[in-house]
Scaffold this active site. Structure first.
Site, short mmCIF file in Angstrom:
data_model
loop_
_atom_site.label_atom_id
_atom_site.label_comp_id
_atom_site.label_asym_id
_atom_site.label_seq_id
_atom_site.Cartn_x
_atom_site.Cartn_y
_atom_site.Cartn_z
N HIS A 28 0.93 -1.16 0.10
CA HIS A 28 0.04 0.15 0.05
C HIS A 28 0.95 1.25 0.09
O HIS A 28 2.13 1.20 0.26
CB HIS A 28 -0.90 -0.09 1.02
CG HIS A 28 -0.30 -0.12 2.50
ND1 HIS A 28 -0.26 -1.22 3.62
CD2 HIS A 28 0.52 1.19 3.00
CE1 HIS A 28 0.39 -0.59 4.51
NE2 HIS A 28 0.84 0.61 4.46
P1 TYD Z 1 -2.59 -4.14 7.61
O1 TYD Z 1 -2.94 -2.69 7.14
O2 TYD Z 1 -3.19 -5.39 7.10
O3 TYD Z 1 -0.89 -4.11 8.08
P2 TYD Z 1 0.18 -4.24 6.79
O4 TYD Z 1 -0.43 -3.06 5.81
O5 TYD Z 1 1.38 -3.90 7.53
O6 TYD Z 1 0.35 -5.54 6.26
O7 TYD Z 1 -3.06 -4.26 9.40
C1 TYD Z 1 -3.55 -5.35 9.96
C2 TYD Z 1 -4.72 -4.76 11.10
O8 TYD Z 1 -4.22 -3.96 12.03
C3 TYD Z 1 -5.76 -4.43 10.18
O9 TYD Z 1 -6.96 -4.92 10.74
C4 TYD Z 1 -5.86 -2.90 10.60
C5 TYD Z 1 -5.18 -2.89 11.87
N1 TYD Z 1 -4.22 -1.75 12.37
C6 TYD Z 1 -4.68 -0.75 13.18
O10 TYD Z 1 -5.78 -0.93 13.74
N2 TYD Z 1 -3.91 0.26 13.42
C7 TYD Z 1 -2.68 0.45 12.78
O11 TYD Z 1 -2.04 1.42 13.22
C8 TYD Z 1 -2.57 -0.49 11.76
C9 TYD Z 1 -0.96 -0.19 11.13
C10 TYD Z 1 -3.32 -1.41 11.56
#
Ligand code: TYD
Length: 142
Positions: A56
């Site tokens: 992303h």
């Molecule tokens: P995700 O965006 O899939 O992580 P990455 O892009 O690093 O692979 O995030 C995983 C889960 O955590 C998703 O349900 C969103 C949640 N999340 C939060 O609640 N707060 C945060 O600051 C972040 C980064 C993720």
């Protein structure tokens, strides 16, 4: 470290290692090593073998990424320049302040990846599709 040029909006930062006979300490302060006010932190650990994360870009978010332990490989891409950065030591961080596509790969089993961010979590700030990302890059460079 990445020998190739980093995308616009990415910079590697070396932190001062305050070591003595007891061991090591690194201090990160907003306005000093971290060039923004820290509003959020999160850490990724226990990543299963072969799992990649990220895929992303953020419209606004500024982040400093570093490993507290272990290693991982980051791919960063501003729509024109794509580079790989290996984070494998706790005294170096990758600052991402621009519109940058990022991917995280090859987490070692002991990797603890820490993110310091300048904004609260906001799903609307994400561009989760590469085509949407390149369209957003075109918009800001037009
Ligand atoms: P995700 O965006 O899939 O992580 P990455 O892009 O690093 O692979 O995030 C995983 C889960 O955590 C998703 O349900 C969103 C949640 N999340 C939060 O609640 N707060 C945060 O600051 C972040 C980064 C993720």
């Amino acid at each position: 470290m990445s020998p190739s040029p980093l995308p616009f909006g990415c910079r590697l930062i070396d932190f001062t290692l305050r070591g003595d006979e007891r061991g090591s300490l690194i201090a990160l302060e907003a306005g000093k090593e971290v060039p923004f006010e820290i509003r959020r932190t999160y850490y990724i650990f226990g990543t299963k073998e072969g799992v990649s994360r990220g895929f992303h870009a953020h419209r606004q978010l500024q982040q400093l990424l570093l490993v507290l332990n272990g290693s991982c490989r980051l791919v960063v891409d501003d729509g024109e320049t794509r580079a790989e950065v290996i984070l494998d030591r706790p005294d170096t961080g990758l600052l991402i302040t621009g519109l940058v596509w990022r991917e995280m790969h090859d987490f070692s089993h002991d990797c603890v990846l820490l993110a310091l961010a300048d904004r609260p979590y906001d799903p609307a700030d994400y561009l989760r599709n590469y085509a949407d990302f390149t369209a957003a890059v075109k918009q800001i460079t037009a």
